[in-house]
Write a protein that holds these residues in place. Structure first.
Motif, short mmCIF file in Angstrom:
data_model
loop_
_atom_site.label_atom_id
_atom_site.label_comp_id
_atom_site.label_asym_id
_atom_site.label_seq_id
_atom_site.Cartn_x
_atom_site.Cartn_y
_atom_site.Cartn_z
N TYR A 141 0.87 -1.27 0.00
CA TYR A 141 -0.17 -0.09 -0.09
C TYR A 141 0.69 1.17 0.06
N LEU A 142 2.14 1.21 0.88
CA LEU A 142 2.94 2.18 0.78
C LEU A 142 3.94 2.27 -0.35
N GLY A 143 4.11 1.32 -1.19
CA GLY A 143 4.74 1.38 -2.38
C GLY A 143 6.27 0.97 -2.04
N LEU A 144 6.40 -0.07 -1.11
CA LEU A 144 7.59 -0.46 -0.47
C LEU A 144 8.22 -1.65 -1.08
N VAL A 145 7.41 -2.43 -1.81
CA VAL A 145 7.92 -3.80 -2.35
C VAL A 145 8.37 -3.46 -3.69
N PRO A 146 9.26 -4.54 -4.03
CA PRO A 146 9.99 -4.39 -5.41
C PRO A 146 9.06 -4.33 -6.21
N SER A 147 9.22 -3.83 -7.50
CA SER A 147 8.49 -4.11 -8.75
C SER A 147 8.81 -5.23 -9.62
N GLU A 148 7.85 -5.64 -10.25
CA GLU A 148 8.28 -7.06 -11.08
C GLU A 148 7.60 -7.04 -12.40
N ARG A 149 8.41 -7.41 -13.45
CA ARG A 149 7.92 -7.77 -14.62
C ARG A 149 8.19 -9.21 -15.16
N SER A 150 7.47 -10.23 -14.87
CA SER A 150 8.19 -11.52 -15.20
C SER A 150 7.20 -12.07 -16.09
N SER A 151 7.62 -13.15 -17.03
CA SER A 151 6.81 -13.86 -18.05
C SER A 151 7.47 -15.16 -18.40
N SER A 184 9.77 -18.17 -17.99
CA SER A 184 10.81 -18.24 -17.14
C SER A 184 11.71 -17.05 -16.90
N THR A 185 11.40 -15.86 -17.67
CA THR A 185 12.09 -14.62 -17.55
C THR A 185 11.56 -14.11 -16.24
N VAL A 186 12.36 -13.66 -15.41
CA VAL A 186 12.08 -13.14 -13.95
C VAL A 186 12.89 -11.71 -14.26
N ARG A 187 11.99 -10.34 -14.08
CA ARG A 187 12.68 -9.08 -13.91
C ARG A 187 12.22 -8.23 -12.85
N ARG A 188 13.00 -8.19 -11.96
CA ARG A 188 12.63 -7.34 -10.49
C ARG A 188 13.43 -6.02 -10.42
N ALA A 189 12.72 -4.97 -10.24
CA ALA A 189 13.46 -3.64 -10.17
C ALA A 189 13.23 -2.84 -8.67
N GLY A 190 13.38 -1.64 -8.75
CA GLY A 190 13.28 -0.85 -7.52
C GLY A 190 11.77 -0.84 -6.95
N ILE A 191 11.40 -0.35 -5.95
CA ILE A 191 10.38 -0.44 -5.31
C ILE A 191 9.13 0.38 -6.20
N THR A 192 8.00 -0.07 -5.83
CA THR A 192 7.01 0.36 -7.11
C THR A 192 6.57 2.03 -6.76
#
Length: 357
Positions: free
Chosen positions: A258-268, A270-278
């Motif tokens: 809710y406070l946007g402190l979790v990592p953002s992710e764009r996975s599809s 077998s490809t997993v992409r994580r970035a900075g917080i949301t």
């Protein structure tokens, strides 16, 4: 559901676009037109839609018009949802946006149960939140005023030789700065006055928050949160005002998201992409938490200020706060030793602080 009329409202300062969806699957969805955004006109619209004893369920997007419409509709005995705009399902290929289409879309999605409602504060909570946000605005204005003054001095080669600005020594140095031209001396003095006025405004609002928070319904929560290291009065009251009812989150992960402190992710696949917080959700509460998280870079201890804050609190609350301090200080050292950047470490600590909150 067949007896309920779902009403989508696209609300603006002067007008409201209205659409309704009724009946079962394949039922009619139609536009009613634009109406004047005034309580008397809204009352007439509600009476017209409710003819024949029909149940009405309204929805509109959260925005600058606030919760006055919500309170009027619920006061008339009808259901109303204030919808989170960022969570409204959107078609990727839809490139046309009008008030009419927005109202129709809201009515359809409300009928389908696809909308996410925001939490609505009561009048007292909203008033305290407005006061706390006013202080936050004053702090930003103060920062800008200081930047303007320092930028002016730098342009003309007046550089303070000390290590830190805005100390007593820095303010005394400002009184020694002289310009040959009278206009530039007037500019300097005007910038100094702007900083002084902004500082006085922040101090005045801070005192008003302290006075009014004593009689606030959330005062016990504010006091309990101050047991945590790095969560003094301003941070605690900001967090409570912006989050509201903590019990509406079934688990800490939802509060972190809710406070946007979790990592953002764009996975599809077998490809997993994580970035900075949301950075989704409430920026003011997130910033206050991250500022408080910096204190965990030191060894765990109960300072004099912290001792004064927790002295009157229940032992259970104090135990949770001490457990948090021991864990988070060790986690900060561990992440820093692993070579993580300081901002990443502090953000991780802020996220875990919410679990203890």
């Amino acid at each position: 559901m067949n007896n309920i009329v779902f009403v989508g409202l696209d609300v603006h300062k002067a007008t409201i676009a209205v659409a309704v969806a009724e009946g079962g699957r394949g039922g009619e969805v139609r536009e009613l037109g634009n109406f004047i955004n005034r309580p008397d006109h809204i009352g007439e619209l509600v009476a017209r839609l409710a003819k024949g004893g029909r149940s009405l369920s309204f929805c509109y997007e959260a925005g600058p018009c606030g919760y006055g419409l919500y309170r009027q509709l619920t006061g008339l005995g009808h259901e109303c949802l204030v919808v989170a705009p960022s969570l409204i399902p959107m078609k990727a290929g839809d490139r046309i946006k009008t008030d009419r289409r927005d109202a129709l879309m809201l009515a359809k999605l409300h009928w389908a149960g696809e909308l996410t409602a925001v939490w609505i504060p009561d009048d007292g909570h909203e008033a305290m939140r407005d006061l706390i946000r006013a202080r936050s605005t004053a702090v930003r204005v103060l920062g800008k005023a200081r930047q303007h003054l320092q930028g002016f001095l730098l342009r003309h080669g007046r550089v303070y030789a000390g290590k830190k600005g805005w100390t007593l020594a820095y303010r005394r140095w400002l009184t020694t700065v002289r310009f040959d031209h009278a206009a530039q001396q007037l500019v300097l003095q005007d910038y100094i006055h702007a900083v002084a006025d902004a500082e006085a405004r922040v101090e005045r609002l801070s005192r008003q928050i302290e006075d009014l928070a004593q009689n606030w319904s959330q005062a016990p929560v504010v006091a309990a949160l101050q047991a945590m290291r790095g969560v003094a009065f301003i941070v605690a009251v900001t967090l409570v005002a912006e989050v509201g009812d903590f019990t509406r989150f079934p688990n800490p992960r939802q509060l972190m998201a809710y406070l946007g402190l979790v990592p953002s992710e764009r996975s599809s696949g077998s490809t997993v992409r994580r970035a900075g917080i949301t950075k989704a959700g409430n920026a003011l509460a997130r910033r206050a938490l991250i500022e408080g998280a910096w204190t965990y870079r030191m060894q765990p201890r109960v300072s004099r200020k912290l001792h004064d804050r927790i002295e009157a609190l229940p032992q259970t609350v104090r135990d949770i706060a001490w457990k948090a301090q021991v864990r988070l200080c060790a986690r900060y050292r561990r992440l820093a030793a692993a070579g993580k950047p300081k901002v990443v470490v502090t953000t991780a600590i802020a996220r875990e602080m919410l679990g203890f909150v």
